[in-house]
Design an enzyme around this catalytic site. Sequence first.
Site, PDB file in Angstrom:
ATOM      1  N   GLU A 192       1.114   7.180  16.355  1.00 42.48           N
ATOM      2  CA  GLU A 192       2.488   6.669  16.362  1.00 42.48           C
ATOM      3  C   GLU A 192       3.434   7.647  17.034  1.00 42.48           C
ATOM      4  O   GLU A 192       3.317   8.863  16.832  1.00 42.48           O
ATOM      5  CB  GLU A 192       2.974   6.440  14.935  1.00 42.48           C
ATOM      6  CG  GLU A 192       2.256   5.315  14.225  1.00 42.48           C
ATOM      7  CD  GLU A 192       2.922   5.002  12.899  1.00 42.48           C
ATOM      8  OE1 GLU A 192       3.761   4.100  12.880  1.00 42.48           O
ATOM      9  OE2 GLU A 192       2.626   5.679  11.908  1.00 42.48           O
ATOM     10  N   HIS A 194      -1.200  -4.925   6.197  1.00 42.45           N
ATOM     11  CA  HIS A 194      -0.732  -5.790   7.290  1.00 42.45           C
ATOM     12  C   HIS A 194      -1.528  -5.607   8.574  1.00 42.45           C
ATOM     13  O   HIS A 194      -1.472  -6.451   9.460  1.00 42.45           O
ATOM     14  CB  HIS A 194       0.777  -5.639   7.517  1.00 42.45           C
ATOM     15  CG  HIS A 194       1.189  -4.418   8.276  1.00 42.45           C
ATOM     16  ND1 HIS A 194       1.260  -3.172   7.713  1.00 42.45           N
ATOM     17  CD2 HIS A 194       1.556  -4.255   9.571  1.00 42.45           C
ATOM     18  CE1 HIS A 194       1.659  -2.304   8.636  1.00 42.45           C
ATOM     19  NE2 HIS A 194       1.844  -2.935   9.772  1.00 42.45           N
ATOM     20  N   LYS A 200       1.860  10.971  13.206  1.00 39.83           N
ATOM     21  CA  LYS A 200       3.257  10.611  13.503  1.00 39.83           C
ATOM     22  C   LYS A 200       3.785  11.534  14.586  1.00 39.83           C
ATOM     23  O   LYS A 200       3.281  12.653  14.766  1.00 39.83           O
ATOM     24  CB  LYS A 200       4.120  10.811  12.252  1.00 39.83           C
ATOM     25  CG  LYS A 200       3.770   9.900  11.095  1.00 39.83           C
ATOM     26  CD  LYS A 200       4.686   8.706  11.073  1.00 39.83           C
ATOM     27  CE  LYS A 200       4.432   7.809   9.888  1.00 39.83           C
ATOM     28  NZ  LYS A 200       4.733   6.419  10.161  1.00 39.83           N
ATOM     29  N   LYS A 207       0.825  -1.190   0.000  1.00 42.94           N
ATOM     30  CA  LYS A 207       0.000   0.000   0.000  1.00 42.94           C
ATOM     31  C   LYS A 207       0.875   1.263   0.000  1.00 42.94           C
ATOM     32  O   LYS A 207       2.055   1.124   0.334  1.00 42.94           O
ATOM     33  CB  LYS A 207      -0.924  -0.001   1.213  1.00 42.94           C
ATOM     34  CG  LYS A 207      -0.153  -0.310   2.524  1.00 42.94           C
ATOM     35  CD  LYS A 207      -0.610   0.448   3.675  1.00 42.94           C
ATOM     36  CE  LYS A 207      -0.149   1.841   3.751  1.00 42.94           C
ATOM     37  NZ  LYS A 207       1.201   2.103   4.274  1.00 42.94           N
ATOM     38  N   LYS A 209      -2.934  -8.487  11.696  1.00 46.01           N
ATOM     39  CA  LYS A 209      -2.615  -8.448  13.132  1.00 46.01           C
ATOM     40  C   LYS A 209      -3.628  -9.337  13.856  1.00 46.01           C
ATOM     41  O   LYS A 209      -4.819  -9.292  13.555  1.00 46.01           O
ATOM     42  CB  LYS A 209      -2.679  -7.000  13.667  1.00 46.01           C
ATOM     43  CG  LYS A 209      -1.529  -6.134  13.146  1.00 46.01           C
ATOM     44  CD  LYS A 209      -1.560  -4.753  13.760  1.00 46.01           C
ATOM     45  CE  LYS A 209      -0.551  -3.831  13.103  1.00 46.01           C
ATOM     46  NZ  LYS A 209       0.829  -3.980  13.567  1.00 46.01           N
ATOM     47  N   ASP A 262      -1.169   7.237   3.812  1.00 48.87           N
ATOM     48  CA  ASP A 262      -0.290   6.241   4.426  1.00 48.87           C
ATOM     49  C   ASP A 262      -1.064   5.296   5.344  1.00 48.87           C
ATOM     50  O   ASP A 262      -0.832   4.098   5.350  1.00 48.87           O
ATOM     51  CB  ASP A 262       0.829   6.945   5.203  1.00 48.87           C
ATOM     52  CG  ASP A 262       1.894   5.971   5.700  1.00 48.87           C
ATOM     53  OD1 ASP A 262       2.142   4.975   4.994  1.00 48.87           O
ATOM     54  OD2 ASP A 262       2.460   6.209   6.772  1.00 48.87           O
ATOM     55  N   HIS A 322      -5.079   1.037   6.268  1.00 48.70           N
ATOM     56  CA  HIS A 322      -5.262   0.368   7.565  1.00 48.70           C
ATOM     57  C   HIS A 322      -6.560   0.768   8.280  1.00 48.70           C
ATOM     58  O   HIS A 322      -7.306  -0.075   8.743  1.00 48.70           O
ATOM     59  CB  HIS A 322      -4.088   0.670   8.500  1.00 48.70           C
ATOM     60  CG  HIS A 322      -2.743   0.332   7.922  1.00 48.70           C
ATOM     61  ND1 HIS A 322      -2.552  -0.687   7.031  1.00 48.70           N
ATOM     62  CD2 HIS A 322      -1.522   0.880   8.115  1.00 48.70           C
ATOM     63  CE1 HIS A 322      -1.270  -0.761   6.701  1.00 48.70           C
ATOM     64  NE2 HIS A 322      -0.620   0.188   7.349  1.00 48.70           N
TER      65      HIS A 322
HETATM   66  C1  BG6 Z   1       2.880   1.314   7.508  1.00 46.71           C
HETATM   67  C2  BG6 Z   1       3.045   2.802   7.323  1.00 46.71           C
HETATM   68  O1  BG6 Z   1       1.933   0.807   6.632  1.00 46.71           O
HETATM   69  O2  BG6 Z   1       2.472   1.069   8.847  1.00 46.71           O
HETATM   70  C3  BG6 Z   1       4.043   3.370   8.324  1.00 46.71           C
HETATM   71  O3  BG6 Z   1       3.501   3.052   6.004  1.00 46.71           O
HETATM   72  C4  BG6 Z   1       3.646   2.990   9.729  1.00 46.71           C
HETATM   73  O4  BG6 Z   1       4.108   4.777   8.204  1.00 46.71           O
HETATM   74  C5  BG6 Z   1       3.404   1.488   9.829  1.00 46.71           C
HETATM   75  O5  BG6 Z   1       4.701   3.381  10.607  1.00 46.71           O
HETATM   76  C6  BG6 Z   1       2.861   1.127  11.187  1.00 46.71           C
HETATM   77  O6  BG6 Z   1       2.772  -0.268  11.278  1.00 46.71           O
HETATM   78  P1  BG6 Z   1       2.787  -0.971  12.700  1.00 46.71           P
HETATM   79  O7  BG6 Z   1       2.521  -2.401  12.386  1.00 46.71           O
HETATM   80  O8  BG6 Z   1       4.164  -0.742  13.247  1.00 46.71           O
HETATM   81  O9  BG6 Z   1       1.745  -0.325  13.510  1.00 46.71           O
END
Ligand code: BG6
Length: 446
Positions: A212, A174, A321, A144, A178, A231, A236
């Site tokens: 994050e 992804h 972020k 993605k 989870k 992003d 997600h």
């Molecule tokens: C990714 C984003 O898909 O997911 C990133 O591109 C982000 O910016 C990441 O940091 C977060 O994934 P996770 O699994 O660490 O929460």
Amino acid sequence: MSGPVIIVFGITGDLSKRKLLPALYHLLSQDLLPSDTQIIGISRRPLTTEKLLATVELCVLEKDNICDPEGLARVRNALQTLQLDPKNPSDFEALKHLLDKLDQTHKRERLFYMSVPASAYDPIITNLAAHGLNEQRNRLLLEKPFGHNLKSAGQLLKLVDSAYHESQIYRIDHYLAKETAQNVLAFRMHNPIFMPLWNAEHIQCIHIRALEALSIEERADFYDQTGALRDLIQSHLMQLLAITMMDIPADTSSHAIHRSKAMFLEQLLPADPAEAVRGQYDGYKSEVTDAGSHTETYARLQLEHATERWQGTEIILETGKALSEKTTDIVIEFKNPRERRRNNLTFQIQPNEGIGLGLVVKEPGFENHMRHAALEFSYSQVFAEQQIDAYERVLMDALRGDQALFASDREVLATWRVLDPVLEVWNKNDHGLQPYVKGSEGPPQD
Ligand code: BG6
């Protein structure tokens, strides 16, 4: 049956280092992949197997603080590298030659993993197809964001569809892989006490957050062209929203799940830019090449769903972020006609994975004072098993041919359609872009 060949385009990129290489190491070191699995790391620049192996070791150490020499030896046995210019057909000739050689005893399944931005897909996919690397046993894993807006996503779908059948295409999200996200639908299906409440008559608000603490790390170029909305929200958070609110599918087949998700997403109303909040952390402009960048590092959207079932339920998606903490959760707030305090149900996706039910209870004492208290289920207290890493699940499912935890073409188009009005406004200028301090809660909310 010989093991598969996993061909990774962009093996030296940030995503590969953070997620993919550690996942491959774990799968090989835990014997979850056949011992004769082959990995071909593709890079535009010269890259030796030894150098790549040293990168694997570093990435694993960074993630786990320990890297087992035996596991690393298995990676060494599986690994080779190939320098390839995506625009040079003769480099694909070399790739095909290499793959044919690996087929000597048996025809192997192949997984082409695109750990490169979608803007780089075109020459790779065209050349793969031109070299016959798209017959049925070849699968394509796509990262993605799938496109940049509705129009480009449509073009990309056409390009990919012209070379591969939908059953060969795995659009990665992804977050769906989870463990705790998988439990959202499982929870809904197996706890019927909540079923009658799952509608606008009883649910006031659904708030999904992926906050994050990390900033943009080494991904300045990618991030500056992408921003928080593309992003995390387009992929997600929209996917988490779909599994939370969609109609429960007739069965748990990949087809039924995709159908239900697509139907839900297609009935979300286009996002209203006036209700959208965007922010950028202080110092961001000096981390990217464009000193006037108005890319958002924080985004908050308010959405509505057109169906009678969900009309009136507030939907909030929020991500950012460089915030004070890392947390991903889904909070479902139930209506309470009698008082201000409300019950809520929280799916804590990460960290401290669990599910909590917020109750309203009487405080001990002579007075009738009420307060919130929580019933909590924590994965770490209930299950001794370690959770499977999302990228390991992504790879295993793609190898098994199970598409349930991936995004379909319809879902992708539906999410861009919702976001397009906001993207259009935000692309124009920095109007309304609110600065926020790194490590804070994000832009101030009214
Ligand atoms: C990714 C984003 O898909 O997911 C990133 O591109 C982000 O910016 C990441 O940091 C977060 O994934 P996770 O699994 O660490 O929460």
